[in-house]
Design a protein around this motif. Structure first.
Motif, PDB file in Angstrom:
ATOM      1  N   ALA A 159       0.850  -1.182   0.000  1.00 54.02           N
ATOM      2  CA  ALA A 159       0.000   0.000   0.000  1.00 54.02           C
ATOM      3  C   ALA A 159       0.889   1.236   0.000  1.00 54.02           C
ATOM      4  N   THR A 160       0.266   2.415  -0.038  1.00 48.97           N
ATOM      5  CA  THR A 160       1.005   3.668  -0.104  1.00 48.97           C
ATOM      6  C   THR A 160       0.603   4.586   1.042  1.00 48.97           C
ATOM      7  N   VAL A 161       1.608   5.194   1.676  1.00 43.29           N
ATOM      8  CA  VAL A 161       1.377   6.198   2.711  1.00 43.29           C
ATOM      9  C   VAL A 161       2.163   7.452   2.347  1.00 43.29           C
ATOM     10  N   GLN A 219       2.229  -5.820  -6.171  1.00 39.25           N
ATOM     11  CA  GLN A 219       1.763  -4.601  -5.498  1.00 39.25           C
ATOM     12  C   GLN A 219       2.880  -4.064  -4.616  1.00 39.25           C
ATOM     13  N   GLN A 220       3.466  -2.942  -5.036  1.00 39.57           N
ATOM     14  CA  GLN A 220       4.557  -2.391  -4.246  1.00 39.57           C
ATOM     15  C   GLN A 220       4.027  -1.676  -3.012  1.00 39.57           C
ATOM     16  N   GLY A 221       4.883  -1.613  -2.013  1.00 37.76           N
ATOM     17  CA  GLY A 221       4.614  -0.808  -0.831  1.00 37.76           C
ATOM     18  C   GLY A 221       5.464   0.450  -0.913  1.00 37.76           C
ATOM     19  N   VAL A 222       4.870   1.612  -0.627  1.00 37.13           N
ATOM     20  CA  VAL A 222       5.582   2.881  -0.769  1.00 37.13           C
ATOM     21  C   VAL A 222       5.276   3.791   0.418  1.00 37.13           C
ATOM     22  N   ILE A 223       6.317   4.410   0.929  1.00 44.71           N
ATOM     23  CA  ILE A 223       6.178   5.469   1.931  1.00 44.71           C
ATOM     24  C   ILE A 223       6.844   6.724   1.380  1.00 44.71           C
ATOM     25  N   ASN A 224       6.115   7.838   1.364  1.00 47.64           N
ATOM     26  CA  ASN A 224       6.677   9.127   0.979  1.00 47.64           C
ATOM     27  C   ASN A 224       6.558  10.089   2.163  1.00 47.64           C
ATOM     28  N   ASP A 251       6.437  -8.472  -9.909  1.00 44.75           N
ATOM     29  CA  ASP A 251       7.603  -8.117  -9.113  1.00 44.75           C
ATOM     30  C   ASP A 251       7.225  -7.894  -7.652  1.00 44.75           C
ATOM     31  N   GLN A 252       8.219  -8.050  -6.791  1.00 47.42           N
ATOM     32  CA  GLN A 252       8.022  -7.829  -5.367  1.00 47.42           C
ATOM     33  C   GLN A 252       9.024  -6.783  -4.907  1.00 47.42           C
ATOM     34  N   TYR A 253       8.540  -5.639  -4.399  1.00 47.48           N
ATOM     35  CA  TYR A 253       9.462  -4.630  -3.899  1.00 47.48           C
ATOM     36  C   TYR A 253       8.759  -3.616  -3.015  1.00 47.48           C
TER      37      TYR A 253
END
Length: 374
Positions: free
Chosen positions: A251-253, A277-282, A319-321
């Motif tokens: 998920a994205t935060v 499904q990538q995980g992202v933190i900004n 892909d996994q990242y």
């Protein structure tokens, strides 16, 4: 005008006298006074000018003390309007007009919005096309949610539901789950749900959560969900029973800036990517990877890694990242903690001049660190 007012006052005891022996005997010095001009005739009048009164030693007549005139305008205190709500907010549009708005244990029990079971939540949007819009009006909104029977979440969006809060002056959320094995989150989104909080200028979002269970995070996004705080946050989880302060699992935060604290040796920010499904933190970083110029303070480790697909994510492929994009945007910005990554994830850290990072990079991790000036 003030002098004319002061001259109307006489303090006869102030007058000096001369004794039979010719010695001057000083009069009383027990009283002091001031004069002022106010706008209005009520106790809520606005003071325009004020000055001290001095008295004449010969006749006791008052007068304006030279140099004491204060032209500073003093405005009356404005009454604070408070309102307390007894029920939770669901889909639809909601507007707040009171200065302080509070939800204390005003929650609704929701099923199927959290993999761990029933959730007590105060503001929610669950299901396809469910939208909850909240206009805070640059006011204060307080959510205190303590649940003994279920998991305790402040705001929830799930199943493509969307919660949008606009013009937030001050948002305070404290979610506590006191039952055995129960978890808590201030902000939670899963299965494509979105939580968006737009903070007013000089506004702040204060978030806290604590659960008895082992899987609590103050901000928690799962399975294609997105949580965004456009503004400054304060997440103080130091000494609290939480797994992470911020968690993004596939998920994205997005967080505009502020403080994220969990304490030494604990993971403040955790990002996991699963198949497809990538995980992202900004943090203080826009979608183009550029900093927003906000102060950032982090105390605790940052972890990024691929994760084995579980429950709701098992259907995804590819892909996994995972990725963490962090910008220490001011000279006061500081991160105290280590980076814990793996070969399938990356951290991009930008540090402005004067900012500070105290920590190490775990062996085998991938990190891009850019200092001010390139």
């Amino acid at each position: 005008v003030l002098n004319a007012l002061a001259e109307k006052l006489f303090y006869t005891g102030y007058v000096d006298t001369v004794g039979e022996d010719g010695v001057v005997v000083e009069g009383e010095r027990n009283l002091s006074g001031y004069v002022k001009i106010a706008e209005g005739l009520t106790t809520a009048a606005v003071t325009k000018y004020v000055g001290d009164v001095e008295f004449n030693k010969e006749n006791g007549q008052g007068g304006l003390l030279e140099g004491s005139l204060n032209p500073e305008i003093t405005k009356p205190a404005t009454p604070v309007v408070k309102e307390e709500f007894k029920s939770a907010l669901g889909t639809g549009e909601h507007n707040f007009t009171a200065d302080k708005n509070s939800f204390n244990d005003a929650f609704e029990t929701k099923e199927d919005v959290y993999y761990g079971g029933a959730v007590d939540t105060t503001i929610s949007a669950a299901g396809d096309s469910a939208v909850t819009k909240v206009e805070v009006g640059n006011k204060e909104l307080n959510i205190g949610n303590i649940s003994a029977d279920n998991h305790a979440f402040g705001i929830v969006a799930s199943g493509s539901g969307e919660v949008v809060m606009n013009n937030v002056g001050e948002l305070n959320i404290n979610a506590q789950a006191t039952g055995e094995g129960k978890n808590a989150a201030a902000l939670y989104a899963q299965d494509g749900g979105k939580v968006e909080i737009n903070v007013a200028k000089d506004g702040i979002v204060n978030l806290a959560a604590e659960g008895v269970g082992s899987d609590s995070s103050v901000v928690n996004a799962q399975g294609g969900a997105q949580i965004t705080v456009n503004g400054m946050v304060n997440i103080d989880a130091e000494g609290k029973n939480v797994k992470n302060a911020v968690n993004a699992n596939a998920a994205t935060v997005n967080i505009g800036g502020g403080a994220i604290v969990v304490g030494e040796g604990k993971v403040a920010i955790k990002v996991e990517g699963v198949a497809g499904q990538q995980g992202v933190i900004n943090i203080n970083t826009d979608e183009d990877g550029k900093g927003k110029g906000n102060e950032v303070r982090i105390k605790g480790d940052i972890s990024t890694k691929k994760e084995v697909a579980t429950f709701r994510m098992a259907r995804m492929t590819g892909d996994q990242y995972a990725m963490a994009n962090i910008t220490l945007g001011t000279k006061e910005s500081k991160w105290e903690g280590n980076y814990l990554g793996d070969a399938n994830s990356v951290m991009n850290l930008s540090a402005e001049a004067g900012s500070e990072w105290i920590g190490d990079i775990k062996e085998g991790s991938k990190a891009n660190v850019v200092l001010a000036g390139g």
